[in-house]
Enzyme design. Structure first.
Site, short mmCIF file in Angstrom:
data_model
loop_
_atom_site.label_atom_id
_atom_site.label_comp_id
_atom_site.label_asym_id
_atom_site.label_seq_id
_atom_site.Cartn_x
_atom_site.Cartn_y
_atom_site.Cartn_z
N GLY A 115 1.08 -1.50 0.31
CA GLY A 115 -0.27 -0.16 0.04
C GLY A 115 0.72 1.06 0.12
CG ASN A 116 2.06 2.88 -2.52
OD1 ASN A 116 1.05 3.61 -3.34
ND2 ASN A 116 2.21 1.51 -2.90
CB THR A 131 9.88 1.40 -0.89
OG1 THR A 131 10.07 0.22 -1.22
CG2 THR A 131 11.88 1.50 -0.62
CD GLU A 162 2.38 -0.81 -6.10
OE1 GLU A 162 2.04 -0.85 -7.00
OE2 GLU A 162 2.35 -1.06 -4.62
CG HIS A 181 -1.82 1.08 -4.38
ND1 HIS A 181 -2.96 0.28 -5.33
CD2 HIS A 181 -0.68 0.62 -4.28
CE1 HIS A 181 -2.00 -1.21 -5.03
NE2 HIS A 181 -0.65 -0.64 -4.52
CG HIS A 244 -1.99 -4.86 -7.33
ND1 HIS A 244 -0.73 -4.58 -8.51
CD2 HIS A 244 -1.43 -4.49 -6.27
CE1 HIS A 244 -0.22 -3.21 -7.87
NE2 HIS A 244 -0.37 -3.90 -6.49
ZN LIG Z 1 0.07 -3.10 -4.68
#
Ligand SMILES: [Zn+2]
Length: 360
Positions: A115-116, A131, A162, A181, A244
């Protein structure tokens, strides 16, 4: 307004929809002038292509419209400003990103370092998560800042790989201020089957998300993956990423996380209902119209406000491919201000009205 070349001047429009281009075509326009930041819906774009009507973003058509456009959607980017990283505004947003990270982890929307979260803080500056850090463990000190090309311009930890996905959304949707995300299990269950959830079942989903799209699978972290969402994000605030997870954009990180929650709960509920052995009942069209009225009051966009595109909308429902366009104005439609202070009151009024609608 038209000149001898029969140009329609629609530069004041934030969104160019089917109805606008039909009117311009009916008026005999062979060219439509739009602002560079204008979002053109796919059906409007198709319509223009089919009729060979030129779409001229302001400043590109000819020398008569050369106003500079400082928008991040412009191809010419302002130099990035690393000092934005430590401003009071950035510090407040960093705290919000950390709070959203904790919510994602506690709701089991992320796993490992997955996730981000990002937030566009300037025309060419985006705060983002690093990250290899669990979203539960985020602190303001570990966050990063990148430019719109993904080059890191501040922060000691390495930015998430990402971020490219987030940046494609910022470049495609001027109204997007924050992107979240994550991999919520029930929504991801849909994403791994290539199915989008149906509509007209639960009011809150209709109001806050409405329609989701699904983008094709590519290897995460690559530019190719990041670009898979481009065809959808102008018109969907929430997209399923095949095999995903999901991605949501909004005017704040808090609101983008809300959309993830709404989608996940919806998918979970549908999956539970599917085990009961009886068909799901649907909200009537009249009741859906009532919900859309509430949605309008909230300032949230929905393709179904545009009756000229209802047929397209219904067709896509039948096909279940999620190819629905939402006008991508986030929550309160602001592009630079903080969130509407009345939003909580509005959300309460939506909830009450929804309960009333359900009681009918
Ligand atoms: Zn992902």
């Amino acid at each position: 307004m038209s000149n001898e070349e029969k140009s329609a001047d629609l530069r004041s429009r934030k969104v160019l929809a089917m109805r606008d281009v039909q009117e311009a075509a009916a008026a005999g326009a062979s060219r439509i002038l739009v602002a560079e930041t204008c979002v053109v819906t796919p059906s409007a774009r198709d319509f223009l292509e089919q009729r060979s009507i030129e779409l001229a973003p302001c400043g590109c058509a000819d020398s008569s419209h050369s106003a500079p456009d400082p928008s991040p959607a412009s191809n010419v980017r302002a130099p990035s400003n690393p000092r934005l990283f430590s401003t009071p505004e950035a510090e407040a947003i960093k705290k919000e990103i950390c709070a959203v990270g904790k919510k994602l982890w506690m709701r089991q929307f992320v796993d490992g370092n997955g996730g981000n979260i990002s937030y566009r803080i300037g025309p060419n500056e985006v705060l983002c998560t690093p990250t290899l850090v669990s979203k539960y463990d985020l602190t303001p000190e570990v966050l990063c800042m990148v430019d719109l090309e993904g080059n890191q311009i501040a922060g000691t930890k390495q930015r998430t790989s990402e971020i490219l996905l987030h940046l494609e959304i910022y470049k495609s949707v001027p109204e997007a201020k924050s992107v979240v995300h994550c991999h919520p299990p029930h929504a991801t269950a849909y994403a791994i089957t290539g199915k989008v959830p149906p509509n007209m079942i639960i009011p809150e989903f209709e109001v806050f998300v409405g329609k989701v799209a699904i983008s094709p699978y590519k290897t995460p972290g690559t530019l190719e993956f990041a670009q898979t969402v481009i065809p959808y994000v102008r018109e969907h605030n929430t997209v399923l990423l095949s095999n995903h997870g999901i991605v949501c954009w909004a005017d704040t990180a808090t609101h983008a996380e809300w959309y993830a929650e709404v989608l996940e709960t919806y998918c979970w509920t549908l999956l539970l209902a599917s085990q009961l052995g009886v068909p799901v009942s649907y909200i009537s069209e009249q009741q859906t119209s009532d919900l859309l009225e509430i949605k309008k009051k909230l300032g949230l966009p929905d393709i179904r406000f545009d009756t000229s595109r209802m047929k397209e909308c219904q067709l896509a429902d039948v096909e279940g491919n999620g190819a629905i366009a939402l006008d991508p104005t986030p929550c309160d439609g602001n592009t630079g201000k903080s969130a509407d202070p009345d939003l909580d009151a509005l959300v309460r009024s939506v909830t009450e009205a929804v309960m009333e609608t359900l009681g009918k």
